[in-house]
Write a protein that holds these residues in place. Structure first.
Motif, PDB file in Angstrom:
ATOM      1  N   LEU A 448       0.855  -1.184   0.000  1.00  0.00           N
ATOM      2  CA  LEU A 448       0.000   0.000   0.000  1.00  0.00           C
ATOM      3  C   LEU A 448       0.894   1.239   0.000  1.00  0.00           C
ATOM      4  O   LEU A 448       1.799   1.359   0.831  1.00  0.00           O
ATOM      5  CB  LEU A 448      -0.895   0.004   1.239  1.00  0.00           C
ATOM      6  N   TYR A 449       0.654   2.128  -0.935  1.00  0.00           N
ATOM      7  CA  TYR A 449       1.443   3.348  -1.070  1.00  0.00           C
ATOM      8  C   TYR A 449       0.538   4.560  -0.880  1.00  0.00           C
ATOM      9  O   TYR A 449      -0.672   4.489  -1.112  1.00  0.00           O
ATOM     10  CB  TYR A 449       2.083   3.429  -2.458  1.00  0.00           C
ATOM     11  N   ALA A 450       1.136   5.679  -0.479  1.00  0.00           N
ATOM     12  CA  ALA A 450       0.394   6.945  -0.415  1.00  0.00           C
ATOM     13  C   ALA A 450       1.270   8.037  -0.993  1.00  0.00           C
ATOM     14  O   ALA A 450       2.496   8.037  -0.794  1.00  0.00           O
ATOM     15  CB  ALA A 450       0.007   7.281   1.022  1.00  0.00           C
ATOM     16  N   MET A 451       0.650   8.958  -1.716  1.00  0.00           N
ATOM     17  CA  MET A 451       1.411  10.061  -2.306  1.00  0.00           C
ATOM     18  C   MET A 451       0.560  11.321  -2.333  1.00  0.00           C
ATOM     19  O   MET A 451      -0.627  11.295  -2.009  1.00  0.00           O
ATOM     20  CB  MET A 451       1.870   9.680  -3.715  1.00  0.00           C
ATOM     21  N   GLY A 452       1.212  12.445  -2.675  1.00  0.00           N
ATOM     22  CA  GLY A 452       0.505  13.718  -2.674  1.00  0.00           C
ATOM     23  C   GLY A 452       0.214  14.185  -1.260  1.00  0.00           C
ATOM     24  O   GLY A 452       0.953  13.857  -0.321  1.00  0.00           O
ATOM     25  N   PRO A 453      -0.866  14.964  -1.068  1.00  0.00           N
ATOM     26  CA  PRO A 453      -1.175  15.496   0.268  1.00  0.00           C
ATOM     27  C   PRO A 453      -1.307  14.423   1.351  1.00  0.00           C
ATOM     28  O   PRO A 453      -1.004  14.686   2.509  1.00  0.00           O
ATOM     29  CB  PRO A 453      -2.500  16.228   0.035  1.00  0.00           C
ATOM     30  N   LEU A 454      -1.767  13.216   1.000  1.00  0.00           N
ATOM     31  CA  LEU A 454      -1.892  12.161   2.013  1.00  0.00           C
ATOM     32  C   LEU A 454      -0.546  11.826   2.628  1.00  0.00           C
ATOM     33  O   LEU A 454      -0.469  11.371   3.772  1.00  0.00           O
ATOM     34  CB  LEU A 454      -2.501  10.894   1.405  1.00  0.00           C
ATOM     35  N   ALA A 455       0.533  12.038   1.858  1.00  0.00           N
ATOM     36  CA  ALA A 455       1.876  11.765   2.364  1.00  0.00           C
ATOM     37  C   ALA A 455       2.588  13.048   2.792  1.00  0.00           C
ATOM     38  O   ALA A 455       3.784  13.031   3.092  1.00  0.00           O
ATOM     39  CB  ALA A 455       2.698  11.046   1.296  1.00  0.00           C
ATOM     40  N   GLY A 456       1.854  14.162   2.819  1.00  0.00           N
ATOM     41  CA  GLY A 456       2.424  15.420   3.292  1.00  0.00           C
ATOM     42  C   GLY A 456       2.963  16.323   2.200  1.00  0.00           C
ATOM     43  O   GLY A 456       3.527  17.377   2.494  1.00  0.00           O
ATOM     44  N   ASP A 457       2.821  15.935   0.919  1.00  0.00           N
ATOM     45  CA  ASP A 457       3.262  16.782  -0.194  1.00  0.00           C
ATOM     46  C   ASP A 457       2.059  17.563  -0.717  1.00  0.00           C
ATOM     47  O   ASP A 457       1.143  16.976  -1.291  1.00  0.00           O
ATOM     48  CB  ASP A 457       3.850  15.931  -1.327  1.00  0.00           C
ATOM     49  N   ASN A 458       2.072  18.890  -0.548  1.00  0.00           N
ATOM     50  CA  ASN A 458       0.861  19.673  -0.792  1.00  0.00           C
ATOM     51  C   ASN A 458       0.924  20.560  -2.029  1.00  0.00           C
ATOM     52  O   ASN A 458      -0.029  21.272  -2.312  1.00  0.00           O
ATOM     53  CB  ASN A 458       0.538  20.522   0.435  1.00  0.00           C
ATOM     54  N   PHE A 459       2.026  20.541  -2.774  1.00  0.00           N
ATOM     55  CA  PHE A 459       2.125  21.372  -3.967  1.00  0.00           C
ATOM     56  C   PHE A 459       2.432  20.494  -5.173  1.00  0.00           C
ATOM     57  O   PHE A 459       3.183  19.527  -5.081  1.00  0.00           O
ATOM     58  CB  PHE A 459       3.213  22.437  -3.798  1.00  0.00           C
ATOM     59  N   VAL A 460       1.857  20.860  -6.323  1.00  0.00           N
ATOM     60  CA  VAL A 460       1.989  20.038  -7.518  1.00  0.00           C
ATOM     61  C   VAL A 460       3.456  19.781  -7.862  1.00  0.00           C
ATOM     62  O   VAL A 460       3.830  18.676  -8.253  1.00  0.00           O
ATOM     63  CB  VAL A 460       1.264  20.701  -8.712  1.00  0.00           C
ATOM     64  N   ARG A 461       4.304  20.789  -7.706  1.00  0.00           N
ATOM     65  CA  ARG A 461       5.716  20.603  -8.088  1.00  0.00           C
ATOM     66  C   ARG A 461       6.388  19.532  -7.232  1.00  0.00           C
ATOM     67  O   ARG A 461       7.361  18.905  -7.673  1.00  0.00           O
ATOM     68  CB  ARG A 461       6.489  21.924  -7.989  1.00  0.00           C
ATOM     69  N   PHE A 462       5.860  19.294  -6.014  1.00  0.00           N
ATOM     70  CA  PHE A 462       6.498  18.321  -5.128  1.00  0.00           C
ATOM     71  C   PHE A 462       5.791  16.970  -5.093  1.00  0.00           C
ATOM     72  O   PHE A 462       6.401  15.973  -4.714  1.00  0.00           O
ATOM     73  CB  PHE A 462       6.618  18.899  -3.716  1.00  0.00           C
ATOM     74  N   VAL A 463       4.529  16.897  -5.479  1.00  0.00           N
ATOM     75  CA  VAL A 463       3.871  15.586  -5.479  1.00  0.00           C
ATOM     76  C   VAL A 463       4.515  14.655  -6.502  1.00  0.00           C
ATOM     77  O   VAL A 463       4.439  13.429  -6.388  1.00  0.00           O
ATOM     78  CB  VAL A 463       2.348  15.682  -5.756  1.00  0.00           C
ATOM     79  N   GLN A 464       5.186  15.243  -7.499  1.00  0.00           N
ATOM     80  CA  GLN A 464       5.772  14.429  -8.551  1.00  0.00           C
ATOM     81  C   GLN A 464       6.960  13.601  -8.047  1.00  0.00           C
ATOM     82  O   GLN A 464       7.264  12.535  -8.598  1.00  0.00           O
ATOM     83  CB  GLN A 464       6.177  15.331  -9.718  1.00  0.00           C
ATOM     84  N   GLY A 465       7.614  14.083  -7.000  1.00  0.00           N
ATOM     85  CA  GLY A 465       8.677  13.284  -6.397  1.00  0.00           C
ATOM     86  C   GLY A 465       8.124  12.007  -5.788  1.00  0.00           C
ATOM     87  O   GLY A 465       8.765  10.945  -5.844  1.00  0.00           O
ATOM     88  N   GLY A 466       6.920  12.092  -5.228  1.00  0.00           N
ATOM     89  CA  GLY A 466       6.277  10.889  -4.708  1.00  0.00           C
ATOM     90  C   GLY A 466       6.018   9.891  -5.813  1.00  0.00           C
ATOM     91  O   GLY A 466       6.200   8.674  -5.646  1.00  0.00           O
ATOM     92  N   ALA A 467       5.610  10.392  -7.002  1.00  0.00           N
ATOM     93  CA  ALA A 467       5.394   9.503  -8.144  1.00  0.00           C
ATOM     94  C   ALA A 467       6.699   8.821  -8.547  1.00  0.00           C
ATOM     95  O   ALA A 467       6.722   7.624  -8.874  1.00  0.00           O
ATOM     96  CB  ALA A 467       4.813  10.295  -9.315  1.00  0.00           C
ATOM     97  N   LEU A 468       7.800   9.571  -8.536  1.00  0.00           N
ATOM     98  CA  LEU A 468       9.111   8.989  -8.859  1.00  0.00           C
ATOM     99  C   LEU A 468       9.461   7.879  -7.873  1.00  0.00           C
ATOM    100  O   LEU A 468       9.904   6.793  -8.266  1.00  0.00           O
ATOM    101  CB  LEU A 468      10.182  10.078  -8.825  1.00  0.00           C
ATOM    102  N   ALA A 469       9.231   8.136  -6.578  1.00  0.00           N
ATOM    103  CA  ALA A 469       9.558   7.144  -5.549  1.00  0.00           C
ATOM    104  C   ALA A 469       8.717   5.885  -5.701  1.00  0.00           C
ATOM    105  O   ALA A 469       9.235   4.762  -5.629  1.00  0.00           O
ATOM    106  CB  ALA A 469       9.357   7.764  -4.160  1.00  0.00           C
ATOM    107  N   VAL A 470       7.401   6.058  -5.919  1.00  0.00           N
ATOM    108  CA  VAL A 470       6.504   4.907  -6.055  1.00  0.00           C
ATOM    109  C   VAL A 470       6.862   4.104  -7.304  1.00  0.00           C
ATOM    110  O   VAL A 470       6.964   2.869  -7.265  1.00  0.00           O
ATOM    111  CB  VAL A 470       5.031   5.353  -6.106  1.00  0.00           C
ATOM    112  N   ALA A 471       7.059   4.802  -8.435  1.00  0.00           N
ATOM    113  CA  ALA A 471       7.380   4.107  -9.684  1.00  0.00           C
ATOM    114  C   ALA A 471       8.691   3.341  -9.566  1.00  0.00           C
ATOM    115  O   ALA A 471       8.802   2.196 -10.029  1.00  0.00           O
ATOM    116  CB  ALA A 471       7.453   5.111 -10.833  1.00  0.00           C
ATOM    117  N   SER A 472       9.681   3.961  -8.934  1.00  0.00           N
ATOM    118  CA  SER A 472      10.965   3.284  -8.753  1.00  0.00           C
ATOM    119  C   SER A 472      10.803   2.018  -7.921  1.00  0.00           C
ATOM    120  O   SER A 472      11.327   0.950  -8.260  1.00  0.00           O
ATOM    121  CB  SER A 472      11.959   4.241  -8.072  1.00  0.00           C
ATOM    122  N   SER A 473      10.023   2.115  -6.852  1.00  0.00           N
ATOM    123  CA  SER A 473       9.788   0.958  -5.981  1.00  0.00           C
ATOM    124  C   SER A 473       9.061  -0.153  -6.729  1.00  0.00           C
ATOM    125  O   SER A 473       9.434  -1.334  -6.647  1.00  0.00           O
ATOM    126  CB  SER A 473       8.968   1.399  -4.758  1.00  0.00           C
TER     127      SER A 473
END
Length: 483
Positions: A448-473
């Motif tokens: 189970l993964y969480a990204m964006g505001p649910l993981a504490g990233d609240n701006f569009v420019r930074f939610v994309q790092g969560g996508a990078l982390a999830v995709a890499s995993s």
């Protein structure tokens, strides 16, 4: 095939289901569709330490590198190291006013794509659909863009530019829908879906998988399988669905459930909790310049947007908020005046129009350091000031705009067991879902993964790092020995 997963509960499990189709879900879908980022030839990154690291293995994609190593030591406006890394690669010196090009080159490799499904209630864009289209973004327009398609380039094709480097919410929604179509992601998206339940299954107790030979997949064999239930609405009606997944990514944001004051009378029909309710009331002529004042509660940007909208429509406003107008924590005291003139206008009104010192602004009254005691059925509001004195105002409608919380009713115990503090509700600012900072996988529930505001990233420019982390995993799970 993807549509079949919503129509046949016995379909083979998908590797990934993403819940939420806002910028987080869109960006992750792009990465999982076989779009692999590499470092461009001979890039020059303004950060010399990152530049040296990028030169070490330029032939290896960013998704296959050690993300923790690459992001070590980076600093910026996010507390997520991977968010800072991806932002630094896409916008190398943007925080210093620079316009250096991204150091990334994108390679489409269909053989590395991971089948996935993106579920969302609206068309692609998520919560941006609920924002009035003419409202300007808080972030700079350049920061709203997604990988390999700059927002400013899309905007220039529409013969428009930025105002104070910012864009409208309407443009953002159109851009995200264009992005999904342009990048060939539509087949992964299923809009009109409302997810009502996500639960983990044990493969051996679910009879519909006895014939699926779970031994073909080591993760399924170990019992890591999720059932996602909900309702699908199409032109032909609404029907239930079940889809099964080896991994589930939560990307539903925090805007589904507005925060409440918890005071008597808040349930009354003239008390609302969304900006869209104000827009609707004006459109339906329920309120106007001759009405009793509307009450706006809150001192954030949504409350400011409501004040600006009401001011534009000549609707009288009483504005109540708990903080002092000069409180450093107030968002208006953190925004540059030249870039956000309209919000500083609201802040000026809040300071100059406070009772008992009437200021120059008609149809607006500021009540700093006040809280609401009660709403009454005859449309009165009882306030209490910092000294404990109570006062009563007649109002036509009330709009309580004090933030929002994620709606996680589709998770067991509303997702509380997944939070950093398992005793408190999930909150993007105070108590996000507890994830590994370099994979965004839940520390409490594998798969189970969480990204964006649910993981504490609240701006569009930074939610994309969560996508990078999830995709890499997920790519490393699918192939521990990448090419």
């Amino acid at each position: 095939m993807l549509h079949a997963h919503l129509e046949q509960s016995s379909a083979k499990p998908l590797p990934v289901v993403i819940i939420g189709n806002g910028p987080s879900g869109i960006c992750l879908s792009y990465l999982l569709s076989g779009n692999i980022p590499y470092v461009r030839r001979n890039p020059v990154h303004p950060n010399p330490i990152l530049q040296r690291k990028l030169e070490e293995t330029p032939e290896v994609s960013i998704l296959d590198q050690d993300i923790e190593y690459l992001s070590e030591g980076l600093e910026g406006r996010s507390s997520s190291p991977v968010a800072l890394l991806f932002d630094a690669l896409m916008r190398p010196d943007t925080d210093f006013g620079g316009t250096a090009d991204s150091v990334l080159a994108w390679s489409h490799q269909p053989d590395r794509a991971i089948p996935h499904l993106v579920l969302g209630k609206n068309l692609p864009g998520g919560a941006w659909h609920s924002i009035e289209g003419s409202m300007f973004t808080l972030s700079q327009g350049d920061w709203m863009g997604l990988p390999d398609l700059q927002f400013k380039d899309w905007l220039s094709k529409k013969k428009r530019g930025f105002r104070n480097n910012r864009a409208t919410a309407g443009d953002i929604v159109q851009y995200y829908q264009y992005y999904v179509a342009k990048k060939g992601l539509k087949q992964n998206f299923r809009c009109g879906t409302l997810v009502t339940s996500v639960k983990k299954l044990s493969v051996d107790v679910d009879s519909c998988y006895n014939s699926q030979n779970p031994q073909t997949n080591p993760q399924v064999d170990s019992g890591s399988l999720f059932q996602v239930d909900g309702f699908l609405t199409t032109v032909s009606g609404t029907q239930p669905f079940s889809v099964y997944a080896e991994n589930v990514v939560l990307a539903t944001g925090t805007y589904d459930s507005p925060s409440r004051l918890g005071v008597k009378g808040e349930h009354l029909p003239f008390v609302h909790h969304t900006l869209s309710a104000l827009e609707e009331a004006v459109k339906n002529k329920e309120i106007g310049m001759m009405s009793d004042p509307i009450l706006i509660v809150g001192a954030g940007l949504t409350a400011a947007d409501a004040i600006l909208f009401a001011h534009h429509c000549n609707i009288p406003v009483i504005h109540a908020f708990r903080r002092k107008v000069n409180d450093p924590a107030l968002i208006f005291n953190q925004l540059p005046k030249t870039m956000y003139p309209e919000y500083h206008k609201v802040h000026q009104m809040m300071k100059e129009q406070a009772i008992p010192y009437p200021g120059p602004y008609e149809c607006y009254v500021s009540l700093p350091e006040h809280h609401i005691v009660t709403f009454t059925e005859d449309r009165k509001c009882i306030f209490c000031d910092k000294s404990g004195r109570q006062k009563i105002h007649n109002i036509s409608m009330a709009f309580v705009l004090i933030g929002s919380n994620p709606n996680l009713t589709y998770l067991p115990n509303n997702g509380v067991d997944l939070a950093v503090d398992c005793e408190q509700p999930v909150s993007s600012k105070r108590n996000p879902i507890d994830v590994d900072p370099f994979t965004y996988e839940s520390v409490h529930e594998k798969g189970l993964y969480a990204m964006g505001p649910l993981a504490g990233d609240n701006f569009v420019r930074f939610v994309q790092g969560g996508a990078l982390a999830v995709a890499s995993s997920l790519l490393k799970k699918a192939n521990p020995n990448p090419p």
